[in-house]
Enzyme design. Structure first.
Site, PDB file in Angstrom:
ATOM      1  N   PRO A 184       0.795  -1.226   0.000  1.00 22.17           N
ATOM      2  CA  PRO A 184       0.000   0.000   0.000  1.00 22.17           C
ATOM      3  C   PRO A 184       0.832   1.283   0.000  1.00 22.17           C
ATOM      4  O   PRO A 184       1.877   1.358   0.655  1.00 22.17           O
ATOM      5  CB  PRO A 184      -0.811  -0.107   1.292  1.00 22.17           C
ATOM      6  CG  PRO A 184      -0.107  -1.096   2.130  1.00 22.17           C
ATOM      7  CD  PRO A 184       0.564  -2.046   1.198  1.00 22.17           C
ATOM      8  N   ASN A 185       0.338   2.260  -0.696  1.00 22.50           N
ATOM      9  CA  ASN A 185       0.880   3.616  -0.762  1.00 22.50           C
ATOM     10  C   ASN A 185       2.147   3.731  -1.595  1.00 22.50           C
ATOM     11  O   ASN A 185       2.622   4.848  -1.816  1.00 22.50           O
ATOM     12  CB  ASN A 185       1.152   4.176   0.651  1.00 22.50           C
ATOM     13  CG  ASN A 185      -0.132   4.308   1.457  1.00 22.50           C
ATOM     14  OD1 ASN A 185      -1.034   5.023   1.058  1.00 22.50           O
ATOM     15  ND2 ASN A 185      -0.243   3.573   2.561  1.00 22.50           N
TER      16      ASN A 185
ATOM     17  N   ARG B 214       5.397  11.075  -2.233  1.00 22.91           N
ATOM     18  CA  ARG B 214       5.165  10.867  -0.795  1.00 22.91           C
ATOM     19  C   ARG B 214       6.436  11.038   0.019  1.00 22.91           C
ATOM     20  O   ARG B 214       7.427  10.383  -0.269  1.00 22.91           O
ATOM     21  CB  ARG B 214       4.642   9.437  -0.622  1.00 22.91           C
ATOM     22  CG  ARG B 214       4.600   8.913   0.778  1.00 22.91           C
ATOM     23  CD  ARG B 214       4.454   7.395   0.724  1.00 22.91           C
ATOM     24  NE  ARG B 214       4.349   6.815   2.048  1.00 22.91           N
ATOM     25  CZ  ARG B 214       4.536   5.531   2.318  1.00 22.91           C
ATOM     26  NH1 ARG B 214       4.833   4.685   1.335  1.00 22.91           N
ATOM     27  NH2 ARG B 214       4.425   5.076   3.541  1.00 22.91           N
TER      28      ARG B 214
ATOM     29  N   TYR C  43      11.556   8.628   1.167  1.00 19.96           N
ATOM     30  CA  TYR C  43      11.445   7.633   0.108  1.00 19.96           C
ATOM     31  C   TYR C  43      12.124   8.026  -1.209  1.00 19.96           C
ATOM     32  O   TYR C  43      12.135   7.241  -2.150  1.00 19.96           O
ATOM     33  CB  TYR C  43       9.967   7.342  -0.170  1.00 19.96           C
ATOM     34  CG  TYR C  43       9.261   6.722   0.993  1.00 19.96           C
ATOM     35  CD1 TYR C  43       9.419   5.357   1.280  1.00 19.96           C
ATOM     36  CD2 TYR C  43       8.461   7.480   1.826  1.00 19.96           C
ATOM     37  CE1 TYR C  43       8.787   4.783   2.368  1.00 19.96           C
ATOM     38  CE2 TYR C  43       7.818   6.916   2.909  1.00 19.96           C
ATOM     39  CZ  TYR C  43       7.983   5.569   3.179  1.00 19.96           C
ATOM     40  OH  TYR C  43       7.361   4.999   4.254  1.00 19.96           O
TER      41      TYR C  43
ATOM     42  N   ASN D 136       7.931  -5.792  -1.321  1.00 11.44           N
ATOM     43  CA  ASN D 136       7.959  -4.645  -0.407  1.00 11.44           C
ATOM     44  C   ASN D 136       6.569  -4.533   0.197  1.00 11.44           C
ATOM     45  O   ASN D 136       5.668  -3.959  -0.413  1.00 11.44           O
ATOM     46  CB  ASN D 136       8.323  -3.360  -1.151  1.00 11.44           C
ATOM     47  CG  ASN D 136       8.394  -2.179  -0.187  1.00 11.44           C
ATOM     48  OD1 ASN D 136       7.853  -2.227   0.913  1.00 11.44           O
ATOM     49  ND2 ASN D 136       9.056  -1.119  -0.615  1.00 11.44           N
TER      50      ASN D 136
ATOM     51  N   ALA E 247       3.240  -0.903   4.590  1.00 10.85           N
ATOM     52  CA  ALA E 247       2.566  -0.938   5.898  1.00 10.85           C
ATOM     53  C   ALA E 247       2.063  -2.332   6.262  1.00 10.85           C
ATOM     54  O   ALA E 247       1.880  -2.631   7.446  1.00 10.85           O
ATOM     55  CB  ALA E 247       1.400   0.045   5.900  1.00 10.85           C
TER      56      ALA E 247
ATOM     57  N   HIS F 168       3.748  -4.958   8.956  1.00  9.79           N
ATOM     58  CA  HIS F 168       3.549  -4.986  10.397  1.00  9.79           C
ATOM     59  C   HIS F 168       2.172  -5.495  10.798  1.00  9.79           C
ATOM     60  O   HIS F 168       1.875  -5.625  11.984  1.00  9.79           O
ATOM     61  CB  HIS F 168       3.755  -3.575  10.955  1.00  9.79           C
ATOM     62  CG  HIS F 168       4.827  -2.822  10.256  1.00  9.79           C
ATOM     63  ND1 HIS F 168       6.135  -3.248  10.277  1.00  9.79           N
ATOM     64  CD2 HIS F 168       4.813  -1.707   9.474  1.00  9.79           C
ATOM     65  CE1 HIS F 168       6.867  -2.410   9.539  1.00  9.79           C
ATOM     66  NE2 HIS F 168       6.084  -1.482   9.042  1.00  9.79           N
TER      67      HIS F 168
ATOM     68  N   ASP G 268       0.454 -15.909   5.582  1.00 10.04           N
ATOM     69  CA  ASP G 268      -0.092 -17.248   5.361  1.00 10.04           C
ATOM     70  C   ASP G 268      -0.149 -17.592   3.880  1.00 10.04           C
ATOM     71  O   ASP G 268       0.045 -18.747   3.495  1.00 10.04           O
ATOM     72  CB  ASP G 268      -1.478 -17.357   5.993  1.00 10.04           C
ATOM     73  CG  ASP G 268      -1.387 -17.549   7.503  1.00 10.04           C
ATOM     74  OD1 ASP G 268      -0.268 -17.621   8.031  1.00 10.04           O
ATOM     75  OD2 ASP G 268      -2.438 -17.628   8.155  1.00 10.04           O
TER      76      ASP G 268
ATOM     77  N   GLU H 147      12.370  -9.762   1.265  1.00  2.42           N
ATOM     78  CA  GLU H 147      11.602  -8.618   1.790  1.00  2.42           C
ATOM     79  C   GLU H 147      12.437  -7.350   1.595  1.00  2.42           C
ATOM     80  O   GLU H 147      13.615  -7.327   1.950  1.00  2.42           O
ATOM     81  CB  GLU H 147      11.341  -8.860   3.275  1.00  2.42           C
ATOM     82  CG  GLU H 147      10.607  -7.736   3.978  1.00  2.42           C
ATOM     83  CD  GLU H 147      10.442  -8.010   5.477  1.00  2.42           C
ATOM     84  OE1 GLU H 147      10.721  -9.159   5.922  1.00  2.42           O
ATOM     85  OE2 GLU H 147      10.074  -7.081   6.199  1.00  2.42           O
TER      86      GLU H 147
ATOM     87  N   HIS I  94      12.650  -3.011   1.982  1.00  3.20           N
ATOM     88  CA  HIS I  94      12.131  -1.726   2.462  1.00  3.20           C
ATOM     89  C   HIS I  94      13.004  -0.616   1.918  1.00  3.20           C
ATOM     90  O   HIS I  94      14.231  -0.682   2.033  1.00  3.20           O
ATOM     91  CB  HIS I  94      12.107  -1.684   3.987  1.00  3.20           C
ATOM     92  CG  HIS I  94      11.234  -2.725   4.566  1.00  3.20           C
ATOM     93  ND1 HIS I  94       9.866  -2.648   4.533  1.00  3.20           N
ATOM     94  CD2 HIS I  94      11.530  -3.919   5.153  1.00  3.20           C
ATOM     95  CE1 HIS I  94       9.363  -3.721   5.097  1.00  3.20           C
ATOM     96  NE2 HIS I  94      10.345  -4.518   5.468  1.00  3.20           N
TER      97      HIS I  94
ATOM     98  N   SER J  32      12.984   2.696   2.860  1.00  5.61           N
ATOM     99  CA  SER J  32      13.526   3.506   3.961  1.00  5.61           C
ATOM    100  C   SER J  32      14.074   2.578   5.042  1.00  5.61           C
ATOM    101  O   SER J  32      13.794   1.374   5.053  1.00  5.61           O
ATOM    102  CB  SER J  32      12.423   4.381   4.551  1.00  5.61           C
ATOM    103  OG  SER J  32      11.489   3.561   5.239  1.00  5.61           O
TER     104      SER J  32
ATOM    105  N   ARG K 284      12.485   4.428  12.465  1.00  5.13           N
ATOM    106  CA  ARG K 284      11.141   5.009  12.490  1.00  5.13           C
ATOM    107  C   ARG K 284      10.329   4.547  13.717  1.00  5.13           C
ATOM    108  O   ARG K 284      10.902   4.070  14.685  1.00  5.13           O
ATOM    109  CB  ARG K 284      10.456   4.669  11.173  1.00  5.13           C
ATOM    110  CG  ARG K 284      11.293   5.238   9.993  1.00  5.13           C
ATOM    111  CD  ARG K 284      10.716   4.929   8.651  1.00  5.13           C
ATOM    112  NE  ARG K 284       9.400   5.549   8.500  1.00  5.13           N
ATOM    113  CZ  ARG K 284       8.572   5.260   7.531  1.00  5.13           C
ATOM    114  NH1 ARG K 284       8.913   4.354   6.626  1.00  5.13           N
ATOM    115  NH2 ARG K 284       7.397   5.842   7.454  1.00  5.13           N
TER     116      ARG K 284
ATOM    117  N   ARG L  58       7.032  -0.101  13.577  1.00  6.18           N
ATOM    118  CA  ARG L  58       7.613  -0.520  12.292  1.00  6.18           C
ATOM    119  C   ARG L  58       8.801  -1.478  12.493  1.00  6.18           C
ATOM    120  O   ARG L  58       9.401  -1.928  11.535  1.00  6.18           O
ATOM    121  CB  ARG L  58       8.060   0.696  11.476  1.00  6.18           C
ATOM    122  CG  ARG L  58       6.899   1.564  11.029  1.00  6.18           C
ATOM    123  CD  ARG L  58       7.248   2.430   9.830  1.00  6.18           C
ATOM    124  NE  ARG L  58       6.389   3.604   9.792  1.00  6.18           N
ATOM    125  CZ  ARG L  58       5.259   3.683   9.083  1.00  6.18           C
ATOM    126  NH1 ARG L  58       4.869   2.682   8.326  1.00  6.18           N
ATOM    127  NH2 ARG L  58       4.525   4.780   9.110  1.00  6.18           N
TER     128      ARG L  58
END
Lengths: 145, 145, 145, 145, 145, 145, 145, 145, 145, 145, 145, 145
Positions: free
Chosen positions: D10-11, D18, D23, D75, D78, D81, D88, D99, D101, D103, D108, D112
């Site tokens: 998301p985002n 943003r 970022y 990635n 949000a 977390h 699953d 995985e 990220h 940033s 943070r 997070r």
């Protein structure tokens, strides 16, 4: 001549059959026999109790005081983590004791990390198998003599 | 023909009179009778024990092993949250069991949220009233056959 | 004649292929088929939804209220531990429900020990495999009749 | 020729606009373009999805299994977390993934610091900006070949 | 003939002068002498190191592997509670060891209750004074033979 | 031409022999050789240190400042979780660095989840094996140029 | 005429000999005698039990219900902190009771700060020595009349 | 003329029927109508969305940026406690917003005490019923003008 | 004439260059010079050590005992929060000491709030800059005379 | 003749009107009158203070020392959980006191479970209503004589 | 005509000068003046108190009961997090109140996240500046009429 | 010429009589006298307040701002751990201050480890007895000049 009480807590009557990968194939009977010989050889007397009942262990500790028991070797098994009443019995009679665990409790469930006895014991022997009793008896005999 | 042991922990002898808004008006006797009929109908045999004494439950579990019990239905009641010794007995005999609670323990005091049995049980049935025993017996019979 | 809704949460569409050592080889389709027969045999009607989307489950619960659904059998899967929104939907419509888990969540990661549903469910059935749905349906039918 | 899925949570569609101090000014489009070229150059095929909907990401992962995707670059943003359901899904399809990220999440908010993916990922790349995707793709290609 | 390494952590060079109510009046030298005799009598060889430097202990453990050391008796002293690096050294060489504490750490500050070694040790002996080394050596010799 | 320091913490001298299921069969020497070639090819210079001693790492970081080192690649190994002194050294010299872990620390003991470096690092690469160093070097070179 | 049950938990049979600096030199017998006189003087009847066995206390509470006991004075001793089963027995019979502690538990070990009885007791009297029983009896008699 | 977005989270479509003792008998429609009149009277424009889907709320927030929305009134309902993704969307677009709760969340379950929005909101209005929206709109209009 | 040891822990050799907004522009050399003059003026003798190695600090403390050092001024820097071994050294030699911190540790990271020295120090001076050493020396001189 | 001070904390002036289901209908005036008669009958003197101001209670305790008060009966009310300053005043004057609570604080909010007085009080009486003062006075008189 | 009490806690007399970036430049006097006009315009009466003394606030609340105050607007300031005594006063008089905070406490120190008032308030308004009082008064007037 | 305020919190009026093993035999009067001389000698002016009332300390701090006080020496005593209101007063007036404790609070009860002042103080001096005030005054004078 000193009198030493070997106290074993719940489920230790299953020794030799119970989870042998954790506890080995030795039975409580054979362990006790070896301990008796070790004590006799040093000129001392051994008393024994295994019980699945908390109250029997408490009563036995109370009686130990009356009988003049000099030292206790104690494997509290599952009661290690739950019985404040046995802790109070040991505090009440003030007989020195060593806490013994056959398996290495530090490798097991989190709730097995907490003992109600370690801070009031003379010492703790853990994870060395049935041999732990013999080492503890050796230490007790050193202490007494 | 399989043998199934129905084990009930402390205070369950009060069923039918104790806090009926939580536990219902069924007595343990009537529950056990229905379970016996259900087992017999399926060609199996039922053993039962209710006890307020932790040691009696431990001893009963040890004996179950010797008697060849195939499955245990266990409502540990208050011992759910306190008895590592019974947990060790069940681990020691390695008989599959289902944990049963009549009331929904998740709606009650915080200390009732922790069970020493759930992670070693086959499964858990909770909050469905006395009917929970019958569903567990059904699951046990399916498992056995 | 009652109407019962069987709700299945995320990833349960993978049943039969996903981690079979945890969840078995049964597919959701075959489970649903058996449940439909069990309900029909008792003269009742079954509705079903599996969804990976939280909002679809919320909307389905809202609709259940309008359709007069009498009981819900709910396996929230991963949403068990995260969805307060579904909890609020169930609180909002006030339809009784049973929470079901196929695997024994108590043997798994710590974060699977917390449920947002257990304290508002009629009861919980966990760890008994696909059979858990059938036991829950039996309990629901008993409740309704 | 392998197929690699690049999944963005998301985002991340806002990338470039943003919070650029966190970022950077790179857009997701330009990142994806560079990754496609890097994959093509190595003779492999890239699939992509960015979604703000948890269910779309779950569905995409399910489909990846059917399409024979060999590796996932993920990635979770949000959802890192909060989404046990995506965890699953990844466990269900058992496709190896890294995985990512952009940033440095360790600088943070406290919430997070917890990831539902790190312990089941092949590895984690964090805080190295958009370049993290390219490093992850390099690692994936090494893994595949 | 086996080789056994006796490793003592920081401040144990002060034994005999340091807080005698906790640690007794025995010096490390006299303890080591008794251990050497006990080992020789059983036909084995003893190596020793006391160091206040974590890196020397790590290096000594690495060397132990090269020298074919069969068993380690380790009193990590203050490093018990702080040194993951020594833990990793022991994991790296995979030589069995017993953890020893002269004083009963369970009666002392809370931070002394946590050990980075107990769960990877063969066993733990604690609170039995300098005699603990001798008991541990006895157990090690039993283990080896 | 930039100068890059590759710092490796305790026990990494065992690479190739230590717990190969966790760390692989690559030796530190061969890793360092590959990194040197990668750096040279890009026209840069590589410095290296592996040490089991915290103070040597601190001293090396202090010296790096004086030598004008532009970037540090740092695998703190066990010091990740215990050394505030190294953290302070890195804060003191203010040279940008990437934290590298060969194994996926998120799959291991709880105490390995906490890093004293991640929040002050440029980024973190974890679980991707020895390849993680090469990816980090690539990122460092991008950063410098 | 009312009937009042004085219940004493584990180790209280040692009163007068056990840790006199904590519990005083009074024996349980002499305390009970004084309580009997106090009750008789007020025209009431006293029943007494001290037991080291949790199950005997549970059974005694169940019987109290049948005998029409009006009030219980309860010193749960070590069971204060461990027995949910006795809590459930008291909840089951719903007889009002006062919790008594001879010593000031708030000055002792942390685990003695938690009581499974205080929130369901009428009240608690703690730290006032054997006199606490007499004050509690006075309160019970006021309550009854 | 400013544009204000009124965002309502999951289950708020049930307002008026859902748990009226907590949420009152007002419907969302009537609330929105009153808010529209209040905004129009002040010469401003109101946009509205209620959704049970997290992604729709995220998308709506992204669009708000493009449409030049000046202020958001947001009742996140159950998402208050779970949606970091919506938090990130609000951080991403940087539109000022007020967090609104109809019921007093401080009187409810522990998990409702944590909000992912309060620390990034302009302010919070809680427990004042549907009137909370009108007060928030008043504050927003003051802020804008 | 008394002898006072000024001990400085890791990274304090960087004073004057390291994070000057936290630690000021004074060098350790100039601080030590001022302290020497202050001690000489009072007819006392000053010894000094700064080390990045925990073992050197432990060894220095052991030697201090042999040399008859009367008082220690100790800035443990990062070892404040991690070194139980130095704590044990100080307990072992039983020389009174004052703990000094140049910066106000209470304004910094959470892990800097815990000291292994404060509860065994005579006192603590924190946040007053290099001047803290001079105040501590003044207090030490008062204590000695 | 002894002097006893009865100290009542904040809001106890409301007794009789404040939350009568918790505190009963007795006023503080009538309680104090009964206590005065009880003290006079035993030949002792009673002083009283109720205050909503922490400082007045502290000052009163300081004065009690000067006046030779022999015993304090103290209901700290809300200050039980917040006033370390009153704790220090009581430690400073070292007059024995009993802590009294009218309601059963163990049934109430979590923050009422913590007392800054219980561990320094002679004893605690809680939950027995206004009668608790009379029982405490009886204990105080026993203590004095 | 209703009477409304505006209560302001410690340090709010500094409004306008104290940390203006947090609290704005408005003085308490000007805020109170605006509130008086707003109340008068609605035909109601306003009482006010600002105090730095907890006991004055408690006494004022007690008096409010006697004066028939209908509603309280309360900014407890620092007492929000520490005063159980004021909580008890509000519970004692049972006058409905709204809790107001000028700054957004959720953005500040962790200890400011806990309120002793929110769960017993009608509602909470936070972070909206001095305007929060006016919104609260509006809500109070709606409530009363 | 600067003005310095010496503020002493609750129970410090007892200095010299209160728990002398903790606080010494010096009275506050004699301490203040010495401080006045020290200040005068340096050409500065000293103001003093000891109070058991939190509000008096708050008011004094507010006044200090108006009087142009340059520095505060503050021993908050028990208020250290409880008074956010005094913290806010100090934040409100923004006068630099040093926090002083006569005894070593780190050796005492757990609740004395938390200070509401240390992170906003210039520095902290603790455990050095009454001399701590003089050292703090010295530091203050250095700061001012």
């Amino acid at each position: 001549m000193a009198t030493i009480l070997v106290l074993n807590g719940p489920n230790l009557n299953l020794l030799g059959t119970r989870e042998p990968e954790l506890y080995g194939a030795d039975t409580l009977e054979s362990i006790n026999q070896r301990l008796s010989q070790q004590a006799s050889a040093a000129g001392h007397h051994l008393l024994m109790l295994q019980s699945n009942a908390e109250y029997e262990i408490i009563d036995r500790i109370h009686d130990a005081k009356k009988e003049g028991v000099n030292y206790i070797l104690f494997n509290p098994a599952a009661f290690t983590h739950t019985s404040i009443a046995i802790r109070d019995a040991l505090l009440g009679v003030a007989i020195p004791f060593i806490e013994i665990h056959i398996s290495n409790v530090y490798r097991r469930e989190g709730f097995r990390q907490k003992s109600y006895f370690s801070d009031i014991a003379e010492g703790v022997i853990c994870g060395l198998g049935p041999q732990g009793y013999e080492l503890a008896l050796k230490a007790a005999l050193n202490h007494i003599s």
